[in-house]
Write a protein that holds these residues in place. Structure first.
Motif, PDB file in Angstrom:
ATOM      1  N   UNK A  17       0.841  -1.185   0.000  1.00 51.45           N
ATOM      2  CA  UNK A  17       0.000   0.000   0.000  1.00 51.45           C
ATOM      3  C   UNK A  17       0.882   1.243   0.000  1.00 51.45           C
ATOM      4  N   UNK A  18       0.341   2.324  -0.475  1.00 54.54           N
ATOM      5  CA  UNK A  18       1.072   3.587  -0.506  1.00 54.54           C
ATOM      6  C   UNK A  18       1.401   4.030   0.925  1.00 54.54           C
ATOM      7  N   UNK A  19       2.669   4.346   1.198  1.00 51.38           N
ATOM      8  CA  UNK A  19       3.051   4.778   2.554  1.00 51.38           C
ATOM      9  C   UNK A  19       3.418   6.256   2.612  1.00 51.38           C
ATOM     10  N   UNK A  20       3.718   6.863   1.462  1.00 47.88           N
ATOM     11  CA  UNK A  20       3.950   8.302   1.405  1.00 47.88           C
ATOM     12  C   UNK A  20       2.696   8.927   0.797  1.00 47.88           C
ATOM     13  N   UNK A  21       1.807   9.424   1.668  1.00 48.28           N
ATOM     14  CA  UNK A  21       0.487   9.832   1.187  1.00 48.28           C
ATOM     15  C   UNK A  21       0.514  11.213   0.543  1.00 48.28           C
ATOM     16  N   UNK A  72       8.786   1.606 -13.028  1.00 46.60           N
ATOM     17  CA  UNK A  72       8.532   2.035 -11.654  1.00 46.60           C
ATOM     18  C   UNK A  72       7.623   3.257 -11.613  1.00 46.60           C
ATOM     19  N   UNK A  73       7.794   4.151 -12.565  1.00 46.94           N
ATOM     20  CA  UNK A  73       6.927   5.335 -12.638  1.00 46.94           C
ATOM     21  C   UNK A  73       5.480   4.913 -12.875  1.00 46.94           C
ATOM     22  N   UNK A  74       5.269   3.960 -13.783  1.00 45.67           N
ATOM     23  CA  UNK A  74       3.907   3.471 -14.058  1.00 45.67           C
ATOM     24  C   UNK A  74       3.269   2.862 -12.813  1.00 45.67           C
ATOM     25  N   UNK A  75       4.043   2.062 -12.086  1.00 42.39           N
ATOM     26  CA  UNK A  75       3.514   1.414 -10.884  1.00 42.39           C
ATOM     27  C   UNK A  75       3.214   2.451  -9.810  1.00 42.39           C
ATOM     28  N   UNK A  76       4.122   3.429  -9.638  1.00 44.65           N
ATOM     29  CA  UNK A  76       3.908   4.478  -8.636  1.00 44.65           C
ATOM     30  C   UNK A  76       2.662   5.302  -8.960  1.00 44.65           C
ATOM     31  N   UNK A  77       2.468   5.618 -10.231  1.00 44.46           N
ATOM     32  CA  UNK A  77       1.272   6.369 -10.640  1.00 44.46           C
ATOM     33  C   UNK A  77       0.007   5.559 -10.359  1.00 44.46           C
ATOM     34  N   UNK A  78       0.083   4.259 -10.600  1.00 43.69           N
ATOM     35  CA  UNK A  78      -1.085   3.406 -10.334  1.00 43.69           C
ATOM     36  C   UNK A  78      -1.375   3.318  -8.834  1.00 43.69           C
ATOM     37  N   UNK A  79      -0.320   3.236  -8.015  1.00 45.62           N
ATOM     38  CA  UNK A  79      -0.506   3.196  -6.562  1.00 45.62           C
ATOM     39  C   UNK A  79      -1.210   4.467  -6.071  1.00 45.62           C
ATOM     40  N   UNK A  80      -0.800   5.607  -6.611  1.00 49.71           N
ATOM     41  CA  UNK A  80      -1.433   6.864  -6.214  1.00 49.71           C
ATOM     42  C   UNK A  80      -2.879   6.922  -6.692  1.00 49.71           C
ATOM     43  N   UNK A  81      -3.107   6.408  -7.894  1.00 54.48           N
ATOM     44  CA  UNK A  81      -4.478   6.396  -8.421  1.00 54.48           C
ATOM     45  C   UNK A  81      -5.387   5.525  -7.556  1.00 54.48           C
TER      46      UNK A  81
END
Length: 686
Positions: free
Chosen positions: A439-443, A521-530
């Motif tokens: 889960x995203x930890x840096x909100x 990694x950018x794609x995954x990070x963007x998806x996590x934020x979404x």
């Protein structure tokens, strides 16, 4: 008598290399023996001359030291002859024609089809396995010996009759290989080398006693030790030559045995059984782990195999596999569904080819199935249930329960296992996304970001799942390729994405792969934020934002605390390394003072762990009792001249249980967030 299968040129070449490698060992060893004898004679002559030159304490000590030096080196090279090699077969059950006539008749018919000898002995083991082995000894290198057959009951539990026939035909294919004799030579060569490299306890004790007689003699013992270190360096190099050659041959022997089996049963049954082995082994391990967790409750069973069969089918269904006669059919695509690595390196130390390579060879043979028999393999046994119960008894035989045991019926096991399995899995709603992704930890500030327009199918769809696994595979590939570039592996060539490369090509390949990894990694990070924004928006819409924040903050708090806990645990574990070594008493006391300082922090973390509300139901009674006992007093781990084993066991139990409890707690907090996410989505659609 079947037509003999022609040996490939690779098989013949590898056999020749293995024989030459063994011959190389013999030559090197004989040279070392001759040199050692020469050294012993020379040092003994000089020692005697020194003593007779002028009889004094110092000349006697020097002379004795010279004699001892030569004898110790020679003894080192010969000491393997005095080592008794005992093979423990207490976990096996030997079968006879009287104890299982049906199986013996089945095997007798099969060995005639293959055109080989009947096994010397047939053993049953508990696991997912089938193999051929020798009663190997030093003399087996020179005398004719027959091979034994070992059959795992968990394997029998996992295949049909015609798959079982294919597996045994593969093993009997080894019976027909004269090159298997080389395995006996390699085995004994390894025993000799291992003895000289690592099995030196009594020899080291003897050398130390001799060295303690006099300082001058001790000096010559030290010289002998330096000579022996040189011999060990040579033997390590010889070991590599012998084993690399034999492993290459061993892989060819596996291909040859597969071809023997395919000619008896067709290609298909061996392929389907090879594909199912991994799942069958996972099921077997899961059943054993289930009873490990029931240790404090003293729960056992009189027959583990119906439960193993249930778990095999259960896992098949959970993974969406079709069942044929109650056995899951695993495809190659399913087997490799999460393996997105593009890096291919030939493992020179592997004794078996990869499953993929074996299947490819079998498919190339394209031999049609012969007499398909889809009955369970247990049908070829006369008394399968009795065998199962006996092996089950052996599994539990060495478990020391603290109270009378209770046997668990298979139906109760099935219900309990299924419930626990699903309790320890994230919902299928997320399509496995969070099985590998956190889960995203840096909100981010949700108020400043609009909700994602992506649908649930896009956030957790097959395309995104593939992106995550591609990212993981590329990270692994890059780490391996970096090691190759640094020269840490000895690997000179490899294939990447179907293209052959050398080490020199890595200067260009690595930067391009690092760039590709960065983009993934950018794609995954963007998806996590979404994902976070989408569920934050849903909670706001449904008036549940306070609950959303509370549950998510509880996860973040545990996430931060668990990171700190693992750091403390790492420090404590590292501070205890000296216990495994021979350490002076004063150093032990100093080290334990440092341990005590870290323990203060560790105990505080255990108390914090026990205070997390969500962990009340996650911690087993065994864990709680372990923590209670450890926290009950200040334990003294050493009282000269020895450690307190009971105190150390209390400490190590606490460390092991703490690590497990933190992992369980992390999962529980993460699962609570994901379950809440799912309820938000369900409410939206109702």
């Amino acid at each position: 008598m079947p037509t003999p299968i022609q040996l490939t040129s690779d098989f013949k070449k590898m056999t020749t290399k293995a024989i030459l490698a063994i011959f190389f060992f013999v030559v090197v060893y004989l040279i070392l023996i001759v040199l050692a004898i020469g050294l012993t004679l020379l040092s003994s002559y000089l020692g005697i001359m020194f003593i007779t030159l002028q009889v004094q304490w110092i000349t006697i000590a020097v002379g004795a030291g010279l004699i001892v030096m030569g004898l110790l080196v020679l003894l080192f090279l010969l000491k393997f002859m005095f080592k008794k090699h005992v093979v423990d077969r207490s976990h096996l059950v030997e079968l006879t024609a009287e104890s299982d006539p049906h199986l013996f008749a089945f095997i007798d018919s099969l060995v005639k089809e293959v055109g080989t000898q009947f096994p010397k002995k047939i053993y049953l083991s508990a696991d997912v396995n089938a193999c051929v082995f020798y009663d190997s000894s030093f003399w087996s290198m020179f005398l004719p010996i027959r091979k034994n057959l070992q059959i795992g009951l968990a394997l029998v539990n996992s295949v049909s009759v015609y798959e079982f026939k294919a597996i045994l035909a593969h093993e009997f294919g080894h019976f027909s290989q004269r090159s298997m004799k080389i395995g006996s030579y390699v085995y004994n060569v390894n025993q000799i080398i291992y003895n000289m490299l690592y099995d030196n306890n009594w020899y080291g004790t003897l050398a130390q006693k001799i060295a303690d007689v006099h300082a001058i003699i001790g000096f010559f013992v030290m010289v002998a030790a330096k000579i022996i270190q040189g011999i060990q360096f040579i033997l390590r190099k010889v070991y590599e030559v012998v084993n690399l050659s034999y492993m290459s041959l061993s892989r060819e022997m596996e291909f040859h045995a597969d071809e023997v089996a395919a000619n008896i049963t067709g290609s298909k049954p061996l392929i389907t059984s090879l594909l199912r082995f991994g799942l069958a082994d996972e099921a077997y391990t899961n059943v054993l782990n289930y009873y490990d967790e029931k240790f404090t409750e003293a729960v056992t069973t009189n027959n583990i195999y119906p439960q193993h069969h249930f778990v095999l089918g259960f896992l098949g269904k959970e993974n969406g596999l079709p069942l044929v006669n109650h056995l899951p059919m695993v495809s190659l695509e399913q087997l490799n569904r999460y393996n997105k690595s593009k890096l291919v390196i030939t493992d020179q130390w592997a004794s078996h080819p990869s499953t993929e390579d074996r299947i490819k060879r079998l498919e190339q043979l394209a031999l049609e199935p012969i007499l398909e028999d889809l009955r369970p393999a247990s049908a070829v046994f006369s008394h399968i249930e009795a065998h199962q119960q006996l092996l089950t008894q052996k599994i539990f035989a060495n478990v020391a329960y603290s109270k009378p045991t209770t046997e668990l019926p298979t139906q109760k096991f099935a219900t309990d296992y299924a419930e626990n399995y699903r309790k320890r899995r994230f919902s299928a709603f997320f399509n496995g996304y969070f099985d590998v992704q956190n889960l995203l930890t840096q909100l981010p500030d949700a108020a400043l970001n609009p909700p994602s327009s992506a649908t649930i199918n896009e956030l957790f769809g097959a395309k995104m799942i593939e992106t995550i696994h591609n990212t993981m595979a590329l990270q692994y590939d890059l780490a391996t390729l970096t090691q190759i570039a640094e020269g840490n592996t000895g690997i000179k060539t490899f294939d990447y994405d179907g293209v052959k490369y050398t080490v020199n090509d890595l200067a260009q390949l690595l930067p391009s792969l690092e760039k590709e990894l960065g983009e993934l990694k950018v794609k995954v990070a963007e998806n996590d934020q979404a994902i976070y924004h989408s569920f934050h928006h849903l909670a706001t819409q449904q008036g549940q934002i306070e609950q959303f924040n509370a549950i998510y903050q509880a996860f973040l708090e545990f996430d931060r605390w668990s990171n700190d806990s693992m750091e403390v645990l790492g420090k404590l574990s590292g501070s205890l390394d000296f216990i495994q070594e021979t350490t002076p008493f004063e150093t032990i006391r100093e080290n334990l003072i440092a341990v005590g300082t870290i323990e203060t922090d560790f105990k505080q973390h255990i108390e914090t762990l026990l205070a997390f509300p969500l962990l009340e139901t996650e911690l087993s009674p065994q864990m709680k009792e372990s923590f209670k006992k450890y926290l009950s007093k200040t334990w003294v781990y050493f009282t000269q001249p020895s450690y307190d084993d009971e105190a150390l066991n209390v400490l190590f139990d606490a460390i092991r249980n703490f690590n497990s409890a933190v992992s369980s707690g992390y999962f529980a907090h993460k699962k609570r967030v994901l379950d809440f996410f799912e309820t938000l989505t369900t409410a939206q659609h109702n």
